[in-house]
Scaffold this active site. Structure first.
Site, PDB file in Angstrom:
ATOM      1  N   CYS A   2     -22.082 -42.642   8.143  1.00  0.00           N
ATOM      2  CA  CYS A   2     -23.332 -43.380   9.370  1.00  0.00           C
ATOM      3  C   CYS A   2     -23.682 -43.245  10.155  1.00  0.00           C
ATOM      4  CB  CYS A   2     -22.577 -44.794   9.202  1.00  0.00           C
ATOM      5  SG  CYS A   2     -22.608 -46.231   7.665  1.00  0.00           S
ATOM      6  N   ARG A  27     -25.052 -38.199   7.725  1.00  0.00           N
ATOM      7  CA  ARG A  27     -24.050 -38.609   7.441  1.00  0.00           C
ATOM      8  C   ARG A  27     -23.813 -40.422   6.860  1.00  0.00           C
ATOM      9  NH1 ARG A  27     -20.856 -37.768  12.271  1.00  0.00           N
ATOM     10  NH2 ARG A  27     -20.364 -39.986  12.179  1.00  0.00           N
ATOM     11  N   TRP A  75     -23.813 -45.290   5.431  1.00  0.00           N
ATOM     12  CA  TRP A  75     -22.952 -44.660   3.796  1.00  0.00           C
ATOM     13  C   TRP A  75     -22.495 -46.354   3.663  1.00  0.00           C
ATOM     14  CZ3 TRP A  75     -17.814 -43.855   3.078  1.00  0.00           C
ATOM     15  CH2 TRP A  75     -17.085 -42.860   1.913  1.00  0.00           C
ATOM     16  N   ASN A 101     -20.970 -47.489  12.978  1.00  0.00           N
ATOM     17  CA  ASN A 101     -20.621 -46.435  12.472  1.00  0.00           C
ATOM     18  C   ASN A 101     -18.636 -47.117  12.546  1.00  0.00           C
ATOM     19  OD1 ASN A 101     -19.662 -43.154  12.620  1.00  0.00           O
ATOM     20  ND2 ASN A 101     -19.475 -44.305  11.317  1.00  0.00           N
ATOM     21  N   GLY A 102     -18.334 -47.036  11.089  1.00  0.00           N
ATOM     22  CA  GLY A 102     -16.757 -47.318  11.410  1.00  0.00           C
ATOM     23  C   GLY A 102     -16.299 -48.441  10.543  1.00  0.00           C
ATOM     24  N   GLU A 487     -12.170 -23.462  -4.502  1.00  0.00           N
ATOM     25  CA  GLU A 487     -13.567 -24.406  -3.010  1.00  0.00           C
ATOM     26  C   GLU A 487     -14.675 -24.165  -4.630  1.00  0.00           C
ATOM     27  OE1 GLU A 487     -14.143 -25.072  -0.539  1.00  0.00           O
ATOM     28  OE2 GLU A 487     -16.206 -24.194   0.066  1.00  0.00           O
ATOM     29  N   LYS A 491     -17.455 -26.965  -5.210  1.00  0.00           N
ATOM     30  CA  LYS A 491     -19.272 -26.455  -4.669  1.00  0.00           C
ATOM     31  C   LYS A 491     -19.840 -26.730  -5.525  1.00  0.00           C
ATOM     32  CE  LYS A 491     -18.508 -26.274  -0.965  1.00  0.00           C
ATOM     33  NZ  LYS A 491     -17.889 -26.472  -0.528  1.00  0.00           N
ATOM     34  N   GLU A 494     -19.336 -30.145  -6.481  1.00  0.00           N
ATOM     35  CA  GLU A 494     -19.860 -32.100  -5.163  1.00  0.00           C
ATOM     36  C   GLU A 494     -21.634 -32.148  -5.613  1.00  0.00           C
ATOM     37  OE1 GLU A 494     -18.758 -31.562  -1.685  1.00  0.00           O
ATOM     38  OE2 GLU A 494     -18.672 -29.213  -1.567  1.00  0.00           O
ATOM     39  N   HIS A 510      -1.131 -22.480 -19.050  1.00  0.00           N
ATOM     40  CA  HIS A 510       0.307 -24.078 -19.119  1.00  0.00           C
ATOM     41  C   HIS A 510      -0.674 -25.237 -19.227  1.00  0.00           C
ATOM     42  CE1 HIS A 510       3.662 -21.832 -17.867  1.00  0.00           C
ATOM     43  NE2 HIS A 510       2.657 -21.329 -16.748  1.00  0.00           N
ATOM     44  N   LYS A 609     -21.518 -36.305   5.069  1.00  0.00           N
ATOM     45  CA  LYS A 609     -20.937 -35.073   5.923  1.00  0.00           C
ATOM     46  C   LYS A 609     -19.521 -35.495   6.625  1.00  0.00           C
ATOM     47  CE  LYS A 609     -21.294 -30.409   6.875  1.00  0.00           C
ATOM     48  NZ  LYS A 609     -20.628 -29.730   6.058  1.00  0.00           N
TER      49      LYS A 609
HETATM   50  C1  F6R Z   1     -16.555 -30.311   0.766  1.00  0.00           C
HETATM   51  C2  F6R Z   1     -16.936 -30.731   2.475  1.00  0.00           C
HETATM   52  C3  F6R Z   1     -15.719 -31.759   2.451  1.00  0.00           C
HETATM   53  C4  F6R Z   1     -15.403 -31.212   3.254  1.00  0.00           C
HETATM   54  C5  F6R Z   1     -13.734 -32.622   4.414  1.00  0.00           C
HETATM   55  C6  F6R Z   1     -13.658 -32.681   5.384  1.00  0.00           C
HETATM   56  O1  F6R Z   1     -18.430 -29.146   0.722  1.00  0.00           O
HETATM   57  O2  F6R Z   1     -17.812 -30.333   2.816  1.00  0.00           O
HETATM   58  O3  F6R Z   1     -14.793 -31.479   1.466  1.00  0.00           O
HETATM   59  O4  F6R Z   1     -14.553 -30.037   3.862  1.00  0.00           O
HETATM   60  O5  F6R Z   1     -14.644 -34.139   3.970  1.00  0.00           O
HETATM   61  O6  F6R Z   1     -14.346 -32.638   6.385  1.00  0.00           O
HETATM   62  P1  F6R Z   1     -14.023 -32.024   7.626  1.00  0.00           P
HETATM   63  O7  F6R Z   1     -14.065 -30.068   7.434  1.00  0.00           O
HETATM   64  O8  F6R Z   1     -15.537 -31.952   8.528  1.00  0.00           O
HETATM   65  O9  F6R Z   1     -13.079 -32.652   8.361  1.00  0.00           O
END
Ligand code: F6R
Length: 614
Positions: A2, A27, A75, A101-102, A487, A491, A494, A510, A609
């Site tokens: 949020c 957010r 969110w 937010n929370g 990774e 990517k 998501e 396996h 994010k």
């Molecule tokens: C993937 C992504 C998330 C963050 C995760 C941790 O692209 O952005 O998996 O890496 O939510 O977030 P931070 O690094 O802000 O603790």
């Protein structure tokens, strides 16, 4: 998650808030809402399910005047995303409104008490309970001085960043925080409140970062006053923002994600700036210099992080173990805190986070701290909660990352962790001087090598076009490139919603090999190094089962070229540094696939994010 904004001053509040909400949309984007008090003292509240533009479309024919207001982009946690559950939320009388937010964890019991006292609720949210509670307490405590808010917060369990607006007082905003971030911008006779500095930077560089359990009383024409929720006055400490406005704009790119991918030659350089001098064989990490002894004596390093940051932690595990010869355990923060981990006072815990606000990582830090471990933060957002909760650390200096999918934060994290590992290894004497210098030189050349990979964008786009309709994908890597496989898969899933899995190449036989058929693209990193021949064999295993191979190879490679369906060549670099270069094609590939599938690249569904809920 949020995003919250607040404004009080001489300008019209609405345009400032809408711009701010767009910047905070990373957010959360389930719904958005604003509340303003106009010059006639009327409180106008508008809320809409969906993105901030939905709210704008609705509000453009409404009265949006007023020089004080609050705004929110949501969110959803409690209550489905709809207009009613959107913030701001009203108190019982409708005189108070609040954004939050929370999560208020004890909202159910608070609600029960309020219902007994005659309150009725319009929504299913935890936030509404808190604003009702504040109004209940307002009968005996002053709103203007912030006391009604701080008394209510003493009854709350959970996390919050809140701003309260009182219809009867168009000159005051009350803000408070615990666990969720909040910044107050101090302008000329005007104040800005936001979840991060991005809505503020355009107006002022003077900011106050609110600490946990602090309440800010922001009154028109007066200095901001701070109190703790235990009613202790706190002096105001004004910081100067280092962020520039251009850093949070798209700068001609179609999406933030693409801009951030292309920024990597610079952001990796920035993460090394002033820290690496290969010619003199020097690494300087000012943030950890006083804790070098802790590293040298550590019997173990624990790395805690989530998502992409956790993948950067896996790369760091390989580097610390190889060069500093310290055993490393990499833990998902969310798992670490919910078991009973063994933590020794001489453990060094490295917490990695782009946002510096991830709730699980923060909670894991508190747990490790309570057992006496030393906490080293590796974060991107300056002044965020994790660096402040850590004993020491190094910022990654990648600049604001706005695309929800993390790209430049990953390469900056790996760069800083590599510097840290080499620094420790050199101090411990576990790395030969010649190897140390060789790695430092190589690290210095990484930004140029990333630049080279970016030139392959057209080829990667063509490959994306071929595989954009895949339903599943497998990513393989070995050794240092195994975390890159994870990774790459993250990517893709998501932002394009294609199911993808990352695997150590040798583990394929396996189980996952059963998935291989002519429909299955297998994305492999097969760069020159220790495991090269083994990966080549893994590629043959896939080809024998008619799988499609898309391989990232070292420039000039012939063997893999002969058997893969597509190859993407990257410049040769030291095996330990390959993750920094080999991740770029996978970032670009998932970007293009997502765009071709019509997905919202910067704001993928269900994600946010900054994950400030546990
Ligand atoms: C993937 C992504 C998330 C963050 C995760 C941790 O692209 O952005 O998996 O890496 O939510 O977030 P931070 O690094 O802000 O603790």
């Amino acid at each position: 998650m949020c995003g919250i904004v607040g404004y009080i001053g001489n300008k019209q509040a609405y345009p400032v808030m809408i711009k701010g909400l767009h910047r905070l949309e990373y957010r959360g984007y389930d719904s958005a809402g604003v509340a303003m008090i106009n010059d006639d003292g009327e409180l106008n509240v508008y809320k809409k399910k969906g993105k901030v533009t939905e709210l704008e479309n609705f509000a453009k024919v409404q009265d949006i005047s007023g020089t004080i207001g609050i705004g929110h982009t949501r969110w959803a946690t409690h209550g489905e995303p709809n207009d009613v559950n959107s913030h701001p939320h009203y108190s019982q009388s409708g005189d108070l409104v609040m954004i939050h937010n929370g999560i208020i964890e004890n909202y159910a019991s608070l609600k029960e008490g309020l219902i007994k006292r005659g309150h009725t609720f319009r929504t299913q949210t935890d936030t509404e309970v808190l604003i009702h509670l504040i109004e209940d307490i307002k009968k005996s405590e002053s709103m203007k001085t912030g006391h009604a808010v701080l008394a209510a917060l003493n009854k709350v369990i959970g996390a919050y960043a809140i701003v309260v607006l009182d219809k009867n007082d168009p000159n005051t905003l009350i803000a408070a925080k615990k666990g969720s971030p909040m910044v107050i911008g101090i302008g000329d006779d005007e104040f800005f409140i936001a979840s991060d500095a991005s809505p503020i930077v355009e107006y002022t560089k003077n900011v106050v970062y609110l600490e946990d359990e602090q309440v800010a009383i922001v009154r028109r024409g007066e200095e901001v006053k701070l109190r703790t929720i235990k009613d202790k006055e706190i002096p105001l400490y004004v910081h100067e923002l280092e962020m520039e406005l251009e850093a949070i704009e798209k700068g001609g790119y179609e999406h933030f994600m693409l801009k951030e991918i292309y920024e990597q030659p610079r952001s990796v350089k920035d993460s090394m700036r002033g820290r690496l001098n290969a010619a003199e064989g020097k690494v300087q990490l000012g943030g950890i210099v006083d804790h070098l002894g802790k590293f040298k004596n550590a019997k173990r390093i624990m790395i805690i992080a989530c998502g992409t940051s956790w993948h950067a932690g896996l790369v760091a595990e390989y580097i610390f173990e190889e060069y500093a010869r310290i055993p490393v355990e990499v833990e998902y923060a969310s798992e670490f805190r919910y078991r009973n981990p063994i933590i020794y006072p001489d453990d060094v815990v490295i917490a990695i986070s782009q946002s510096g606000e991830t709730a699980d990582t923060l909670a894991a830090i508190e747990l490790a701290k309570s057992k006496g471990a030393t906490i080293i933060g590796v974060c991107n957002v300056v002044g965020s909660s994790i660096p402040r909760a850590s004993h020491a650390g190094s910022y990654t200096h990648a600049g604001p990352e706005i695309g929800v999918a993390s790209t430049k934060a990953f390469t900056a994290q790996v760069t800083v962790l590599t510097l840290m590992a080499l620094h420790v290894a050199h101090a411990k004497g576990t790395i030969a001087e010649s190897r140390y210098r060789q790695l430092l030189y190589e690290l210095e050349s990484i930004p140029n090598k990333i630049e080279e990979v970016l030139k392959q964008n057209d080829l990667i786009k063509e490959i994306a076009n071929i595989y954009k309709d895949a339903r599943n994908a497998l990513y393989l890597g070995r050794g240092y490139t195994f975390p890159v496989a994870l990774e790459g898969a993250l990517k893709l899933k998501e932002i394009s919603y294609i199911h993808a899995e990352g695997y150590p190449a040798a583990e394929m036989k396996h189980g996952p090999i059963a998935l291989i058929d002519e429909e299955m693209p297998v994305f492999v990193i097969a760069t020159k190094g220790l495991n090269y021949e083994k990966v080549v064999s893994n590629i043959q295993e896939v080809k024998a089962r008619k799988g499609k191979i898309i391989a990232v190879v070292t420039h000039g490679d012939k063997d893999v070229k002969g058997m893969a369906d597509h190859v993407i060549e990257i410049p040769e670099t030291d095996e330990s540094l390959v993750p920094l270069v080999s991740v770029i094609p996978w970032q670009l590939l998932s970007y293009h696939i997502a765009v071709m599938r019509g997905c919202n690249v910067d704001q993928p569904r269900n994600l946010a994010k900054s994950v400030t809920v546990e």
